[in-house]
Design an enzyme around this catalytic site. Sequence first.
Site, PDB file in Angstrom:
ATOM      1  N   LYS A  22      13.656  -8.947  23.690  1.00  5.57           N
ATOM      2  CA  LYS A  22      12.789  -7.952  24.340  1.00  5.57           C
ATOM      3  C   LYS A  22      11.323  -8.195  23.992  1.00  5.57           C
ATOM      4  CE  LYS A  22      12.207  -3.705  22.371  1.00  5.57           C
ATOM      5  NZ  LYS A  22      10.759  -3.425  22.224  1.00  5.57           N
ATOM      6  N   ASN A  23      11.062  -8.381  22.699  1.00  9.12           N
ATOM      7  CA  ASN A  23       9.665  -8.479  22.275  1.00  9.12           C
ATOM      8  C   ASN A  23       9.012  -9.793  22.680  1.00  9.12           C
ATOM      9  OD1 ASN A  23       9.892  -5.956  21.254  1.00  9.12           O
ATOM     10  ND2 ASN A  23       9.803  -6.533  19.096  1.00  9.12           N
ATOM     11  N   ARG A  93       4.664   1.495  24.656  1.00 12.74           N
ATOM     12  CA  ARG A  93       3.401   1.036  24.083  1.00 12.74           C
ATOM     13  C   ARG A  93       3.095  -0.414  24.438  1.00 12.74           C
ATOM     14  NH1 ARG A  93       0.480   2.562  20.142  1.00 12.74           N
ATOM     15  NH2 ARG A  93       0.358   0.364  19.656  1.00 12.74           N
ATOM     16  N   CYS A 117       3.028   6.895  17.884  1.00 16.01           N
ATOM     17  CA  CYS A 117       4.437   7.028  18.256  1.00 16.01           C
ATOM     18  C   CYS A 117       5.201   7.410  17.012  1.00 16.01           C
ATOM     19  CB  CYS A 117       4.967   5.750  18.887  1.00 16.01           C
ATOM     20  SG  CYS A 117       5.152   4.432  17.708  1.00 16.01           S
ATOM     21  N   ARG A 122      -0.389   3.569  14.943  1.00 13.06           N
ATOM     22  CA  ARG A 122      -0.426   2.368  15.779  1.00 13.06           C
ATOM     23  C   ARG A 122      -1.719   2.192  16.590  1.00 13.06           C
ATOM     24  NH1 ARG A 122       5.448   0.907  17.997  1.00 13.06           N
ATOM     25  NH2 ARG A 122       4.523  -1.158  17.768  1.00 13.06           N
ATOM     26  N   ASP A 316      11.410  -4.353  11.825  1.00 15.41           N
ATOM     27  CA  ASP A 316      12.339  -3.900  12.863  1.00 15.41           C
ATOM     28  C   ASP A 316      13.807  -3.951  12.417  1.00 15.41           C
ATOM     29  OD1 ASP A 316      10.263  -3.337  14.547  1.00 15.41           O
ATOM     30  OD2 ASP A 316      10.553  -5.063  15.868  1.00 15.41           O
ATOM     31  N   ARG A 408      16.266   1.401  25.189  1.00 15.91           N
ATOM     32  CA  ARG A 408      15.020   0.651  25.338  1.00 15.91           C
ATOM     33  C   ARG A 408      15.168  -0.766  24.803  1.00 15.91           C
ATOM     34  NH1 ARG A 408      11.023   2.604  21.830  1.00 15.91           N
ATOM     35  NH2 ARG A 408      10.158   0.614  22.442  1.00 15.91           N
TER      36      ARG A 408
HETATM   37  C1  UD1 Z   1       5.268  -5.557  17.489  1.00 19.48           C
HETATM   38  C2  UD1 Z   1       6.680  -5.290  17.934  1.00 19.48           C
HETATM   39  C3  UD1 Z   1       7.346  -4.234  17.045  1.00 19.48           C
HETATM   40  C4  UD1 Z   1       7.233  -4.631  15.577  1.00 19.48           C
HETATM   41  C5  UD1 Z   1       5.790  -4.949  15.204  1.00 19.48           C
HETATM   42  C6  UD1 Z   1       5.626  -5.496  13.792  1.00 19.48           C
HETATM   43  C7  UD1 Z   1       6.639  -5.688  20.324  1.00 19.48           C
HETATM   44  C8  UD1 Z   1       6.756  -5.122  21.673  1.00 19.48           C
HETATM   45  N1  UD1 Z   1       6.679  -4.831  19.309  1.00 19.48           N
HETATM   46  O1  UD1 Z   1       4.548  -4.345  17.670  1.00 19.48           O
HETATM   47  O2  UD1 Z   1       8.710  -4.117  17.430  1.00 19.48           O
HETATM   48  O3  UD1 Z   1       7.688  -3.585  14.760  1.00 19.48           O
HETATM   49  O4  UD1 Z   1       5.253  -5.951  16.121  1.00 19.48           O
HETATM   50  O5  UD1 Z   1       6.403  -6.640  13.626  1.00 19.48           O
HETATM   51  O6  UD1 Z   1       6.553  -6.872  20.142  1.00 19.48           O
HETATM   52  N2  UD1 Z   1      -2.406  -2.576  13.591  1.00 19.48           N
HETATM   53  C9  UD1 Z   1      -3.722  -2.211  13.416  1.00 19.48           C
HETATM   54  N3  UD1 Z   1      -4.604  -2.433  14.434  1.00 19.48           N
HETATM   55  C10 UD1 Z   1      -4.231  -3.004  15.615  1.00 19.48           C
HETATM   56  C11 UD1 Z   1      -2.886  -3.378  15.786  1.00 19.48           C
HETATM   57  C12 UD1 Z   1      -1.999  -3.156  14.743  1.00 19.48           C
HETATM   58  O7  UD1 Z   1      -4.100  -1.712  12.355  1.00 19.48           O
HETATM   59  O8  UD1 Z   1      -5.069  -3.185  16.502  1.00 19.48           O
HETATM   60  C13 UD1 Z   1      -1.425  -2.344  12.523  1.00 19.48           C
HETATM   61  C14 UD1 Z   1      -0.225  -1.500  12.961  1.00 19.48           C
HETATM   62  O9  UD1 Z   1      -0.497  -0.113  12.881  1.00 19.48           O
HETATM   63  C15 UD1 Z   1       0.829  -1.972  11.986  1.00 19.48           C
HETATM   64  C16 UD1 Z   1       0.516  -3.458  11.829  1.00 19.48           C
HETATM   65  O10 UD1 Z   1      -0.853  -3.588  12.192  1.00 19.48           O
HETATM   66  O11 UD1 Z   1       0.649  -1.334  10.758  1.00 19.48           O
HETATM   67  C17 UD1 Z   1       1.366  -4.387  12.680  1.00 19.48           C
HETATM   68  O12 UD1 Z   1       1.340  -3.935  14.028  1.00 19.48           O
HETATM   69  P1  UD1 Z   1       1.526  -4.920  15.271  1.00 19.48           P
HETATM   70  O13 UD1 Z   1       1.922  -6.270  14.794  1.00 19.48           O
HETATM   71  O14 UD1 Z   1       0.309  -4.846  16.137  1.00 19.48           O
HETATM   72  O15 UD1 Z   1       2.712  -4.252  16.055  1.00 19.48           O
HETATM   73  P2  UD1 Z   1       2.957  -4.368  17.614  1.00 19.48           P
HETATM   74  O16 UD1 Z   1       2.452  -5.684  18.075  1.00 19.48           O
HETATM   75  O17 UD1 Z   1       2.484  -3.137  18.303  1.00 19.48           O
END
Ligand code: UD1
Length: 432
Positions: A22-23, A93, A117, A122, A316, A408
Site C-alpha cells: 500500500k505505502n 493523509r 490523526c 503529523r 507500523d 484501509r
Molecule cells: C509513512 C507511512 C506510515 C509510516 C510512516 C513512518 C505511507 C502512506 N505512510 O507516513 O505508514 O508509519 O511513514 O514510517 O507511506 N514529520 C515531521 N514533519 C514532516 C513530516 C513528518 O516532523 O513534514 C515527522 C512525523 O510526525 C513523524 C516522523 O516525522 O514523527 C516520520 O513521519 P513520516 O515519515 O513523514 O510519515 P509518513 O510519510 O506520513
Amino acid sequence: MQAFIINGPMRLAGTIRISGSKNAALPILAAALLTDEPITLHDVPPLRDITNMRALLTELGCESATQPDGSLTLTPSSTSNSHARYDIVRTMRASVCVLGPLLARRGEARVAMPGGCAIGTRPIDLHLQGLTALGAEISLEGGDVVARAQRLKGTTVFLGGPFGSTVLGTANVMSAATLAEGVTVIESAACEPEIVDLAAVLNAMGAHIRGAGTPRITIEGVSSLHGAEHRILPDRIQAGTYMLASAITAGDVRLDNCPLDSLLAVEDRFQAAGFTINRLDDTQPAGRCSITIHTGGERAGPIRLTTQPFPGYPTDLQAQMMALLTLARGNSVVTEKIFPERFLHVPELGRMGAQVFRQGPTVVISGVDRLVGAPVMASDLRASASLVLAGLAAEGKTTISRIYHLDRGYDRMDERLRALGASIQRVEEDDL
Ligand code: UD1
C-alpha cells in the site's frame, strides 16, 4: 459500520501470498500526474486507501482502469483541476503525495492541509521546506496549502526532522525534482524500500535518480517523463503482520511473495524472542521469497524493541508485536521513536487482560498466561491489526468494532485468516 467477531484461541496453518505494498503504491499512483502517457502497475492491492487515491486522481484529471489481467492503468487526460479537496485528504493523509507531482508538472498545486490523526500531530513542514528549497512559493489559503512555481530549480535539500527523515516528504521532493531544472540532492532522505520502489518507477518513466535507499538521493532533472510499466513491491508490513499472526497462535503459516530482505529488523526481534524464520527458496523475483516461522510450540521470550526509521524496526509493526509480547514469558519494553503517541491499542489490549504500563513513549509489557476475549474498538490501521492478533490468541469471543480502519490497509483480512483456519466473521455493527 462493520465489526469482526473472533472466537479464539486457534492455531493458524496454511499458505498466504503477500499483496503489493500500500505505502509503495500510493506515491507511485500519484507519480502518474508527472506524465501525459499511460502508466501500468501490477500488484496494486485492492484496498480502501487505493480506491480513495484513484478517486482523487480522477478529480485531478487522471483516469484509472483495472485491466482483465488485474493490472491498473493510469491515463492522464486533463490538467484543469489541481485541487485535492479536504473531503478526500481527511479520509487519507497520503493524499499529500500529489503535492510534489502536481507542482512539478502543472506549476501549481492546491492540497488541503492534512490535520492530525489518531497516531499523532503529523505535520508536513518538511515537505514544504523541501519544495520551498526547490523554488516553490507556498501559502496557506482557506485551509489549503497552495504551492506555485514556474519551473522548479535543483538544489540541495535537507529533510531530517526531530523524528528522523520523512517518507512521504522524500517521495514528494524526489518526485518534484525529476522535472526540476538542474541537479537536486536530498540529504537525510528516507531510506525505506517504498522510496526505492518509487525511484524505480520514476526512472522507468525517464527520470535520472541515483542513491534511493540511502540517505543521499541525487536527481538530475529532465524536461519530461513518459509512460512505464512496473510491479509494486510486496507489502513488508502486511508480511510482518501475518508473521506475527502465525507466531501468536503457535501456528504453521507459509508466506509467499514475502519481502524478507526488508524485514531484517523484524527477523532480528523474532530471533530474540526465540523464534526462527526459515527462508524456503530464493527462486522468486528479487526481494521476494517464501518463509515459514518456527516457534517450536513455545511462547515468545521477552524482548526490548525500539522503533526506528528503516532499516530499524518499523513503527507500523509496533502494535502487532505488542500483541505478541502480551503473552511473552516475562517483561518486555517497547519504545516508540517515530510517533511517540502511537499507543491507542494499549488500553484496548488491557481490556483483554494484557498487563501493559505506559510511561511517555515507552511501554512495559508483563507477559500473562492468557488473554480473554472482550469487545474492543479499532482506532487506527495498525492498532486494529494488533487487536485482531490478540483476538486470535485470546480465549473466547472478541468483537472488534470500526474495522473500516483495517480495510484501509489489509485486503480481505477476515477471508485470508479464515483460509488459515481462524474463526472470524465480519458483521454489521447494528446487528451486534
Ligand atoms: C509513512 C507511512 C506510515 C509510516 C510512516 C513512518 C505511507 C502512506 N505512510 O507516513 O505508514 O508509519 O511513514 O514510517 O507511506 N514529520 C515531521 N514533519 C514532516 C513530516 C513528518 O516532523 O513534514 C515527522 C512525523 O510526525 C513523524 C516522523 O516525522 O514523527 C516520520 O513521519 P513520516 O515519515 O513523514 O510519515 P509518513 O510519510 O506520513
